[in-house]
Design a protein around this motif. Structure first.
Motif, PDB file in Angstrom:
ATOM      1  N   GLU A  88      95.321  92.578 -17.693  1.00  0.00           N
ATOM      2  CA  GLU A  88      94.412  91.799 -18.534  1.00  0.00           C
ATOM      3  C   GLU A  88      93.733  92.692 -19.571  1.00  0.00           C
ATOM      4  OE1 GLU A  88      91.595  89.047 -16.593  1.00  0.00           O
ATOM      5  OE2 GLU A  88      90.088  89.996 -17.855  1.00  0.00           O
TER       6      GLU A  88
ATOM      7  N   LEU B 115      96.171  93.835 -22.386  1.00  0.00           N
ATOM      8  CA  LEU B 115      96.401  92.846 -23.453  1.00  0.00           C
ATOM      9  C   LEU B 115      95.170  92.726 -24.353  1.00  0.00           C
ATOM     10  CD1 LEU B 115      98.387  90.082 -21.543  1.00  0.00           C
ATOM     11  CD2 LEU B 115      99.123  91.177 -23.655  1.00  0.00           C
ATOM     12  N   ASP B 116      93.994  92.758 -23.744  1.00  0.00           N
ATOM     13  CA  ASP B 116      92.772  92.703 -24.557  1.00  0.00           C
ATOM     14  C   ASP B 116      92.698  93.898 -25.516  1.00  0.00           C
ATOM     15  OD1 ASP B 116      91.994  90.337 -23.391  1.00  0.00           O
ATOM     16  OD2 ASP B 116      90.323  91.184 -22.246  1.00  0.00           O
TER      17      ASP B 116
ATOM     18  N   PHE C 220     101.587  78.914 -16.718  1.00  0.00           N
ATOM     19  CA  PHE C 220     100.293  78.504 -17.268  1.00  0.00           C
ATOM     20  C   PHE C 220     100.132  76.983 -17.140  1.00  0.00           C
ATOM     21  CE2 PHE C 220      97.611  78.822 -21.467  1.00  0.00           C
ATOM     22  CZ  PHE C 220      96.457  78.504 -20.767  1.00  0.00           C
TER      23      PHE C 220
ATOM     24  N   ALA D 143     101.486  74.972 -14.919  1.00  0.00           N
ATOM     25  CA  ALA D 143     101.224  74.634 -13.516  1.00  0.00           C
ATOM     26  C   ALA D 143      99.801  75.012 -13.112  1.00  0.00           C
ATOM     27  CB  ALA D 143     102.244  75.337 -12.617  1.00  0.00           C
ATOM     28  N   ASN D 144      99.361  76.196 -13.494  1.00  0.00           N
ATOM     29  CA  ASN D 144      98.013  76.614 -13.105  1.00  0.00           C
ATOM     30  C   ASN D 144      96.927  75.771 -13.764  1.00  0.00           C
ATOM     31  OD1 ASN D 144      98.325  78.604 -11.114  1.00  0.00           O
ATOM     32  ND2 ASN D 144      98.927  80.131 -12.648  1.00  0.00           N
TER      33      ASN D 144
ATOM     34  N   LEU E 263      96.843  72.516 -11.809  1.00  0.00           N
ATOM     35  CA  LEU E 263      96.137  72.716 -10.543  1.00  0.00           C
ATOM     36  C   LEU E 263      94.638  72.863 -10.777  1.00  0.00           C
ATOM     37  CD1 LEU E 263      98.481  75.228  -8.628  1.00  0.00           C
ATOM     38  CD2 LEU E 263      98.368  72.752  -8.399  1.00  0.00           C
TER      39      LEU E 263
ATOM     40  N   ALA F 263      93.488  87.972 -23.218  1.00  0.00           N
ATOM     41  CA  ALA F 263      93.862  87.864 -21.808  1.00  0.00           C
ATOM     42  C   ALA F 263      92.656  87.508 -20.944  1.00  0.00           C
ATOM     43  CB  ALA F 263      94.508  89.162 -21.326  1.00  0.00           C
ATOM     44  N   SER F 264      91.512  88.125 -21.208  1.00  0.00           N
ATOM     45  CA  SER F 264      90.322  87.723 -20.453  1.00  0.00           C
ATOM     46  C   SER F 264      89.929  86.301 -20.855  1.00  0.00           C
ATOM     47  CB  SER F 264      89.172  88.706 -20.653  1.00  0.00           C
ATOM     48  OG  SER F 264      88.955  88.989 -22.014  1.00  0.00           O
TER      49      SER F 264
ATOM     50  N   GLN G 179      92.023  83.881 -21.498  1.00  0.00           N
ATOM     51  CA  GLN G 179      92.881  82.965 -20.735  1.00  0.00           C
ATOM     52  C   GLN G 179      92.406  82.840 -19.286  1.00  0.00           C
ATOM     53  OE1 GLN G 179      97.106  83.393 -21.201  1.00  0.00           O
ATOM     54  NE2 GLN G 179      97.576  82.036 -19.516  1.00  0.00           N
ATOM     55  N   GLU G 180      92.005  83.956 -18.699  1.00  0.00           N
ATOM     56  CA  GLU G 180      91.514  83.892 -17.319  1.00  0.00           C
ATOM     57  C   GLU G 180      90.249  83.044 -17.234  1.00  0.00           C
ATOM     58  OE1 GLU G 180      91.173  87.631 -15.027  1.00  0.00           O
ATOM     59  OE2 GLU G 180      89.142  86.940 -14.603  1.00  0.00           O
ATOM     60  N   HIS G 181      89.308  83.308 -18.133  1.00  0.00           N
ATOM     61  CA  HIS G 181      88.054  82.559 -18.083  1.00  0.00           C
ATOM     62  C   HIS G 181      88.299  81.085 -18.399  1.00  0.00           C
ATOM     63  CE1 HIS G 181      85.909  86.637 -19.120  1.00  0.00           C
ATOM     64  NE2 HIS G 181      86.605  86.681 -18.011  1.00  0.00           N
TER      65      HIS G 181
ATOM     66  N   LEU H 160      90.972  79.245 -17.678  1.00  0.00           N
ATOM     67  CA  LEU H 160      91.462  78.554 -16.477  1.00  0.00           C
ATOM     68  C   LEU H 160      90.327  78.379 -15.459  1.00  0.00           C
ATOM     69  CD1 LEU H 160      94.988  80.153 -16.047  1.00  0.00           C
ATOM     70  CD2 LEU H 160      94.523  77.702 -16.129  1.00  0.00           C
ATOM     71  N   ASP H 161      89.508  79.395 -15.328  1.00  0.00           N
ATOM     72  CA  ASP H 161      88.366  79.261 -14.405  1.00  0.00           C
ATOM     73  C   ASP H 161      87.440  78.117 -14.833  1.00  0.00           C
ATOM     74  OD1 ASP H 161      89.268  81.337 -12.838  1.00  0.00           O
ATOM     75  OD2 ASP H 161      87.708  82.767 -13.424  1.00  0.00           O
ATOM     76  N   HIS H 162      87.214  77.985 -16.130  1.00  0.00           N
ATOM     77  CA  HIS H 162      86.327  76.915 -16.604  1.00  0.00           C
ATOM     78  C   HIS H 162      86.992  75.540 -16.492  1.00  0.00           C
ATOM     79  CE1 HIS H 162      82.791  79.107 -17.771  1.00  0.00           C
ATOM     80  NE2 HIS H 162      83.514  80.006 -18.426  1.00  0.00           N
TER      81      HIS H 162
ATOM     82  N   TYR I 149      88.675  74.721 -14.047  1.00  0.00           N
ATOM     83  CA  TYR I 149      88.449  74.433 -12.635  1.00  0.00           C
ATOM     84  C   TYR I 149      86.999  74.032 -12.364  1.00  0.00           C
ATOM     85  CZ  TYR I 149      87.967  75.474  -7.617  1.00  0.00           C
ATOM     86  OH  TYR I 149      87.698  75.410  -6.270  1.00  0.00           O
ATOM     87  N   ARG I 150      86.063  74.659 -13.054  1.00  0.00           N
ATOM     88  CA  ARG I 150      84.647  74.476 -12.746  1.00  0.00           C
ATOM     89  C   ARG I 150      83.980  73.337 -13.514  1.00  0.00           C
ATOM     90  NH1 ARG I 150      82.385  79.304 -10.085  1.00  0.00           N
ATOM     91  NH2 ARG I 150      80.349  78.485 -10.653  1.00  0.00           N
TER      92      ARG I 150
ATOM     93  N   LYS J 203      95.092  76.651  -5.207  1.00  0.00           N
ATOM     94  CA  LYS J 203      94.698  76.324  -6.578  1.00  0.00           C
ATOM     95  C   LYS J 203      95.409  77.198  -7.600  1.00  0.00           C
ATOM     96  CE  LYS J 203      92.138  72.819  -6.016  1.00  0.00           C
ATOM     97  NZ  LYS J 203      92.656  71.558  -6.612  1.00  0.00           N
TER      98      LYS J 203
ATOM     99  N   THR K  99      99.487  78.554  -8.585  1.00  0.00           N
ATOM    100  CA  THR K  99     100.896  78.325  -8.271  1.00  0.00           C
ATOM    101  C   THR K  99     101.541  79.645  -7.871  1.00  0.00           C
ATOM    102  OG1 THR K  99     102.946  77.296  -9.017  1.00  0.00           O
ATOM    103  CG2 THR K  99     101.772  78.596 -10.656  1.00  0.00           C
TER     104      THR K  99
ATOM    105  N   TYR L 190      85.481  83.635  -9.775  1.00  0.00           N
ATOM    106  CA  TYR L 190      84.688  82.597 -10.436  1.00  0.00           C
ATOM    107  C   TYR L 190      85.479  81.293 -10.481  1.00  0.00           C
ATOM    108  CZ  TYR L 190      81.723  80.491 -14.034  1.00  0.00           C
ATOM    109  OH  TYR L 190      80.885  79.655 -14.738  1.00  0.00           O
ATOM    110  N   GLY L 191      86.798  81.422 -10.355  1.00  0.00           N
ATOM    111  CA  GLY L 191      87.703  80.273 -10.388  1.00  0.00           C
ATOM    112  C   GLY L 191      89.080  80.768  -9.992  1.00  0.00           C
ATOM    113  N   PRO L 192      90.096  79.911 -10.108  1.00  0.00           N
ATOM    114  CA  PRO L 192      91.423  80.291  -9.607  1.00  0.00           C
ATOM    115  C   PRO L 192      92.090  81.442 -10.373  1.00  0.00           C
ATOM    116  CG  PRO L 192      91.461  78.109 -10.659  1.00  0.00           C
ATOM    117  CD  PRO L 192      90.032  78.498 -10.529  1.00  0.00           C
ATOM    118  N   ALA L 193      91.823  81.571 -11.665  1.00  0.00           N
ATOM    119  CA  ALA L 193      92.503  82.624 -12.429  1.00  0.00           C
ATOM    120  C   ALA L 193      91.912  83.995 -12.106  1.00  0.00           C
ATOM    121  CB  ALA L 193      92.420  82.340 -13.927  1.00  0.00           C
TER     122      ALA L 193
END
Lengths: 279, 279, 279
Positions: A254, A257-258, B36, B38-39, B42, B250-251, B253-255, B257-259, B261-262, C203, C205, C247-250
């Protein structure tokens, strides 16, 4: 004239032009790492498009400023796709990068890699074992030492592939980039070692694959040797920085890439490299 | 009666029902971004299943509450898979989403996209260039301005695709969602603009692809227009929030997906949108 | 002699040998999660190689210490690839892991899964519904309760698959691992429950797919039951730890991979499990 300074200026230009113009470099690339390839290409400012079918590959080759062919996860219809794409790139005189991953495994991959000798790809990027194996496959003199390809990992050191890389570059009139602890980049006349990176590069899948894709992005805007050197430099810079904050391989990827995204042209050009003029 | 308030209530219901029932929306989708997709499915509470083969696609179409077809990375056997899947969805009257990514590239993609006019997909999601190109391909009057598809990126602004989106929605009796700085969603009677998101959406691959998959999840539990609007709203919310803490793509994208979910149903419904009633 | 202590010693050995020797476990695995599979295999110290074509699969089966076949995203040519790979693994007596994901969907998958009964894979990893469905497909007595496969999710509880798991393990003379809230691992003589993990595993894949790949890595260096138990233990450990900071699935997935990489052999062996000696 200081050649190193000139190269640094060219690196600066390459990074900046790509960020300003978002050039498209299309790929036929393996399914394992294609998401990482695309995201790395976007992170440095390029645009990505991945296809499988022959007529789509030809269309992408025409539309892109450069192209990328990665030999992982072969599909049966690549018997059509890859030669047609290579032919289009050849007749339109467009730059392209190949990554001969998996060389030695499978009849179709071997046949197409053999046939690609005549098409002279602009940049070949691989690990030391793959580059040695390719020189052997192409019957280039320097390749007659034994490579130790095992699956997709390198078992040879970068300098073991030095002669093979030079021989291939002379044959293609392009550039060869050998990834390893330090990266070797040569066009047969100059030879550079770019240093930096991280041990985590071997703990994530696709560091090499995505570097090939990024070199293709840079090849839209610079000659092969400069494009390969710029790709190696930004990877070594981003890898070094990402390791500083990584807790493990996934956070490394991660952050990597950043940092590809955030690296400035001046920073990329300042990443250490040494240069030799070959005899 | 306040239509906007009614829509917000529908959005709340859609988000909540999906979180409670984990509905399955199967996909035939491109290899670059399928992880991405699929995740994301989910993360919003849905369930995912990706297949390639014709009989599997028919089985997934039958088993799922809705389906998703993304036109990236075509394989040769899609000549069987996609028409059979579309036929099954049509005869069983199940909602489905298509993303016409890569429109204009390749003979098989063009042929199948052309044939899909008759099947009337429930939701079409694309960028402005893709939506204009689809209206042109389908010979709908509003499509007769020129689109500028280049690889997988949009070169046109969202409002350039407004007439095309309305024309397609009227033809399909479904909804069309045009992704861009603000998203346009229409069913031919109402037209909404959903705002939010982040400039980073263009710096990761699959933001659009995964939005199509999420709209399919919502389409299991809401009519096309509501499903598309709910998808756009949660993406714009999560994108906005993710940007606040992102250091790079990249961070982000992670955040993001987390959001996804939340995000609560109320928060999704409160994401700003404007609504027009079309003449 | 304390069997649990003996098992813990075996787990320590397995984790350490893999980290020291970086054994290669090649895969034919689904496109949705293959990147995650490869990164998980690398994180625990293994080496990955993914292929599709028959001759490449045979080459990988020969080259690797163990192999992994995952039944997701079937391609038409798997009709050649999978039987040839299974045959090679069988005649060379190499350990291999299968994940029967998608069991019940599609004619080709069903045919090949049926045929695999004779090849007796060393480890079968699935969720409860998949394991029950496989026992049914193979006509093993214990499988005659009904499974509830729905897409790729489990609808059955782990203990519902207990008899099916034991019956399959007795048939294959290998091990069966049933993933769930606690994981059941049996070789038909011993039966262990490994606990830990996280609700986030459902949560993202590929938690199950990648566990199969990791079990294949461990199967290069340990018998099936130990390899499966070691894989379950490191997944339960890393899942538990990743949840603490997610914080979430990612972010969970990122932390999970980082913890796979950082977990020490002692920590993996200390992850709680219970052991029964079967009658």
């Amino acid at each position: 004239m200081d050649v190193t300074l000139t190269l640094q200026t060219r690196i600066v230009d390459t990074v900046e032009v790509v960020r300003q113009t978002n050039p498209m470099a299309g790929s036929v690339t393996n399914s394992v790492t294609m998401n990482f390839v695309a995201n790395a290409q976007l992170a440095v400012g390029g645009s990505a498009a991945m296809v499988y079918l022959a007529d789509e590959a030809v269309a992408i080759a025409k539309a892109g400023g450069a192209s990328y062919i990665n030999f992982g996860t072969f599909e049966p219809f690549y018997v059509d796709t890859l030669p047609q794409m290579a032919h289009e790139l050849s007749v339109s005189n467009k730059p392209w990068v190949i990554d001969p991953v998996g060389i030695g495994i499978g009849g179709l991959r071997t046949q197409i890699l053999t046939d690609f000798k005549a098409y002279k790809p602009s940049i070949i990027r691989g690990n030391a074992s793959e580059v040695i194996a390719l020189a052997n496959l192409w019957g280039l003199d320097a390749g007659n030492n034994q490579s130790n390809v095992r699956g997709v990992d390198a078992q040879d050191a970068v300098d073991d592939a030095r002669a093979a890389a030079i021989a291939i570059a002379k044959w293609t009139n392009g550039a060869v980039a050998v990834s390893g602890e330090r990266d070797l980049i040569t066009d047969g006349y100059y030879l550079a070692y770019s240093s930096g990176g991280s041990h985590f590069m071997n703990k994530i899948t696709g560091a090499g694959c995505s570097l090939g894709g990024v070199m293709a992005v840079y090849a839209t805007s610079a000659p092969p040797f400069i494009a390969a050197l710029t790709g190696a430099a930004i990877y070594n810079l981003a890898g070094q920085r990402a390791e500083e904050t990584a807790y493990g391989p996934a956070s490394f990827q991660e952050h990597f890439l950043d940092h590809l995204y955030r690296a400035t042209a001046q920073e990329v050009a300042s990443q250490p490299f040494t240069l030799e003029v070959l005899a």
